[in-house]
Write a protein that holds these residues in place. Structure first.
Motif, PDB file in Angstrom:
ATOM      1  N   ASP A  20       0.844  -1.188   0.000  1.00  0.00           N
ATOM      2  CA  ASP A  20       0.000   0.000   0.000  1.00  0.00           C
ATOM      3  C   ASP A  20       0.882   1.242   0.000  1.00  0.00           C
ATOM      4  O   ASP A  20       1.705   1.417   0.904  1.00  0.00           O
ATOM      5  CB  ASP A  20      -0.902  -0.018   1.246  1.00  0.00           C
ATOM      6  CG  ASP A  20      -2.014   1.017   1.185  1.00  0.00           C
ATOM      7  OD1 ASP A  20      -1.749   2.133   0.721  1.00  0.00           O
ATOM      8  OD2 ASP A  20      -3.134   0.701   1.610  1.00  0.00           O
ATOM      9  N   ASP A  27       0.171   4.186   0.664  1.00  0.00           N
ATOM     10  CA  ASP A  27      -0.127   5.125   1.743  1.00  0.00           C
ATOM     11  C   ASP A  27       0.446   4.667   3.078  1.00  0.00           C
ATOM     12  O   ASP A  27       0.428   5.414   4.045  1.00  0.00           O
ATOM     13  CB  ASP A  27      -1.643   5.295   1.891  1.00  0.00           C
ATOM     14  CG  ASP A  27      -2.269   5.926   0.654  1.00  0.00           C
ATOM     15  OD1 ASP A  27      -1.594   6.762   0.028  1.00  0.00           O
ATOM     16  OD2 ASP A  27      -3.414   5.562   0.319  1.00  0.00           O
ATOM     17  N   SER A  28       0.940   3.426   3.138  1.00  0.00           N
ATOM     18  CA  SER A  28       1.399   2.894   4.421  1.00  0.00           C
ATOM     19  C   SER A  28       2.710   3.506   4.882  1.00  0.00           C
ATOM     20  O   SER A  28       3.112   3.329   6.018  1.00  0.00           O
ATOM     21  CB  SER A  28       1.541   1.368   4.348  1.00  0.00           C
ATOM     22  OG  SER A  28       2.497   0.999   3.383  1.00  0.00           O
ATOM     23  N   ALA A  38      -1.485  -3.933  -0.141  1.00  0.00           N
ATOM     24  CA  ALA A  38      -2.631  -3.143  -0.572  1.00  0.00           C
ATOM     25  C   ALA A  38      -3.848  -4.036  -0.792  1.00  0.00           C
ATOM     26  O   ALA A  38      -3.751  -5.087  -1.428  1.00  0.00           O
ATOM     27  CB  ALA A  38      -2.294  -2.388  -1.853  1.00  0.00           C
ATOM     28  N   LYS A  93      -4.284   1.005  -5.014  1.00  0.00           N
ATOM     29  CA  LYS A  93      -3.565   1.605  -3.894  1.00  0.00           C
ATOM     30  C   LYS A  93      -2.147   1.058  -3.767  1.00  0.00           C
ATOM     31  O   LYS A  93      -1.408   1.452  -2.877  1.00  0.00           O
ATOM     32  CB  LYS A  93      -4.330   1.350  -2.594  1.00  0.00           C
ATOM     33  CG  LYS A  93      -5.665   2.079  -2.532  1.00  0.00           C
ATOM     34  CD  LYS A  93      -6.314   1.883  -1.163  1.00  0.00           C
ATOM     35  CE  LYS A  93      -7.622   2.660  -1.063  1.00  0.00           C
ATOM     36  NZ  LYS A  93      -8.253   2.517   0.271  1.00  0.00           N
ATOM     37  N   SER A  94      -1.780   0.121  -4.635  1.00  0.00           N
ATOM     38  CA  SER A  94      -0.446  -0.482  -4.563  1.00  0.00           C
ATOM     39  C   SER A  94       0.525   0.259  -5.476  1.00  0.00           C
ATOM     40  O   SER A  94       0.129   1.076  -6.313  1.00  0.00           O
ATOM     41  CB  SER A  94      -0.513  -1.950  -4.975  1.00  0.00           C
ATOM     42  OG  SER A  94      -0.691  -2.059  -6.380  1.00  0.00           O
TER      43      SER A  94
END
Length: 598
Positions: free
Chosen positions: A117, A119-120, A164, A169-170
């Motif tokens: 992800d 966003d992580s 993700a 999102k990946s």
């Protein structure tokens, strides 16, 4: 933006290959030229590979080079890699990205980063040690920025990467992993495979050092030591700070007492004693950090097995020393280890005859699902039949399956000889039956083995063992060169679970669990992996190597199995528990002879 990853040991020729990729791209017409970015990863404080590329002037003004150092992109810098690739993609200026990994990097974790992800890692990812990506233009101001960042970000913890849930999102949404390339030094292959060293050993054959768990100079700078991650480093720094504050409050007599316990000079002013105590504490903390004890041979094989393209470097030098036949042997070995990879052997110095645009760039070869099944050992296990293959250059494999009886632990421990011995690679290949009858049984049938070269020539082994004194659980078994690794699984045999459920009081077992077990047994039966007597208990091994004496290997593996007569004399299966345990010092039966139902 498409991506090619270059892996390979230090000195194998990755940087030379990267420079050729860049140079040939620059020679293309403007219409054909790729807008290329480069990430160069180095374990040191100074990125020598990046400096070499910059000095060769193959990076054009409209290109960009990102340096990632003081860590490895397959572990401590994965978050940095994710953010950097995403950022380069979002700039919209680049068609292609080439990543040169550090020598101790494994391709699989880097590939897995593309499924994480994005966003992580957006917040809280602290890199006080300067390990984050820095472009060639940014590097000049980095030293001042680092000082400011240390003050601002102090105490923040590194966020953990997560897979993700949605591909959008990946990292795959921003960049496509196109080709995994591993560069192999032809001159050093058998030396690496025959090594018993790990990355924690100084001056090991790979020329690379991971975390040794120790430091020679107690006053060494922080950058001389590799922490496992930023969180670990921050924790150590906080401890050092606390010790310093505490030490300054101590009376001089107590400081002298602490130094004397550590056999350190106790003379001098108080501040001198405080500094000495801090240095000693620093050394103790570093020695307490976990070692990077990955075997060199295992790391090399991981790089081979997870590759789309394998480039054999220094072939011209190898041909001068060893000749065409030996080069063919190396190529055949690599093909056996990774049957689906393209093996490329440039004959000219510095890859002068390698058309990188057709072999390393825009190949579309990478597929995560397929890449995880390409290793030769796995393909051999999945074959329905194991007919003798044409053993070109003496490269071959042996599959050994036993589901009627387990290994006798003492006998199995006696036959583990010859791993990492590749003298056959430099001499005659053993003929099929040679040495098959060489063995040792005394007149009373007592088993003993004086053979020390049963597994001579084996490069790679993987599979599972069914050991008599671990009747409830399979043991994972793998070898890489000289390294032999035997590890009990934490998952019991399915039949072991079934037997315990069958013995449980009526109504004590969840019917849903019974259904799950029965479904799995049905599948195993359909696949031929379940017998009426012992269920799914079985030994299943594949050996890949050069000049294997397969008759000899098969004979001794078979002789190491427990016999029906021995089992009867012990009173049946329950008596297997009491067999001697030379491999695990008596601990195996206690923990793995049967499933405890938990």
């Amino acid at each position: 933006m498409k991506v090619t990853l270059l892996s390979g040991f230090l000195g194998a020729g990755k940087t030379t290959l990267l420079k050729r990729i860049l140079r040939l791209n620059n020679e293309r017409s403007d219409a054909d030229k790729l807008k290329m970015a480069v990430i160069v990863n180095d374990m040191g404080e100074i990125n020598l590979d990046a400096d070499e590329i910059r000095a060769s002037k193959v990076i054009q003004e409209d290109a960009e080079m990102v340096e990632m150092h003081n860590g490895c992109i397959c572990c401590t810098l994965r978050g940095d890699l994710l953010k950097t690739v995403k950022s380069l993609s979002q700039e919209g200026k680049f068609d292609y990205l080439v990543i040169e990994s550090t020598g101790i990097g494994e391709p699989l974790p880097v590939a897995q980063t593309f499924a994480m992800d994005v966003d992580s890692m957006e917040a809280g990812h602290d890199h006080n040690h300067g390990a984050g990506g820095s472009t060639s233009e940014e590097k000049k101001s980095n030293s001042e920025e680092k000082k400011t960042k240390k003050k601002k970000k102090k105490g923040k913890k590194e966020k953990k990467l997560t897979v993700a849930a949605d591909e959008k999102k990946s990292l795959f949404h921003y960049a496509t992993l196109d080709t995994l390339v591993t560069v192999v030094d032809a001159l050093n292959i058998y030396g690496v495979l025959g090594s018993i060293e790990t990355l924690a050993d100084a001056n090991n054959i790979s020329g690379m050092v991971g975390n040794t768990g120790a430091t020679g100079d107690s006053g060494a700078a922080d950058t001389d030591f590799e922490y496992a991650n930023e969180e670990q480093k921050n924790a150590v720094m906080e401890q050092k700070k606390a010790v310093m504050e505490y030490a300054r409050k101590l009376p001089i007599e107590r400081l002298q007492q602490e130094l004397k316990k550590r056999q350190v000079n106790t003379e001098g002013e108080k501040e001198e004693l405080v500094q000495r105590l801090i240095e000693v504490f620093d050394k103790e903390m570093r020695q307490a950090q976990p070692k990077d004890d990955r075997p060199i041979a295992t790391l090399w094989l991981d790089q081979i097995e997870f590759a789309n393209v394998i480039v054999v470097s220094k072939a011209s030098q190898f041909l001068e020393k060893e000749g065409e036949e030996k080069l063919g042997e190396i190529t055949a070995l690599l093909k056996k280890l990774n049957p689906k990879a393209r093996i490329i052997v440039p004959r000219e110095d510095k890859y002068g005859d390698l058309d990188v645009s057709n072999t390393l760039i825009n190949t579309g070869l990478f597929d995560m699902a397929e890449s995880q099944t390409t290793a030769g050992w796995k393909m051999e296990l999945e074959k329905e039949e194991h007919n003798p293959e044409t053993e070109e250059y003496g490269i071959s494999s042996l599959a050994f399956i036993a589901n009627d009886m387990p290994f006798h632990p003492e006998r199995f421990s006696m036959i583990l000889g010859g791993f990492g011995d590749y003298s056959s690679a430099n001499g005659a290949v053993a003929s099929p039956g040679e040495g098959a009858d060489d063995g040792d049984d005394d007149e009373d049938g007592e088993f003993f083995c004086l053979e020390t070269d049963i597994f001579k020539g084996v490069v790679r082994t993987k599979g599972q063992l069914w050991m008599a004194n671990a009747n409830g659980y399979p043991l994972g078994f793998q070898t890489s060169g000289t390294q032999v690794d035997i590890k009990p699984s934490d998952q019991p045999f399915i039949v072991e679970i079934k037997e315990k459920l069958d013995d449980s009081p009526k109504g004590a077992v969840d019917p849903r669990m019974v259904d799950v077990i029965e479904t799995r047994i049905s599948k195993l039966q359909d696949d031929g992996f379940y017998t009426a007597k012992y269920g799914d208990r079985r030994t299943q091994l594949v050996f890949i190597g050069v000049g294997l004496n397969k008759d000899k290997m098969r004979k001794w593996l078979t002789k190491a199995l427990l016999t029906e007569e021995e089992s009867a004399a012990m009173g049946g299966v329950k008596g297997w528990r009491n067999l001697k345990d030379p491999l695990f010092g008596g601990r195996l039966a206690a923990a793995h002879f049967e499933w405890d139902g938990k």
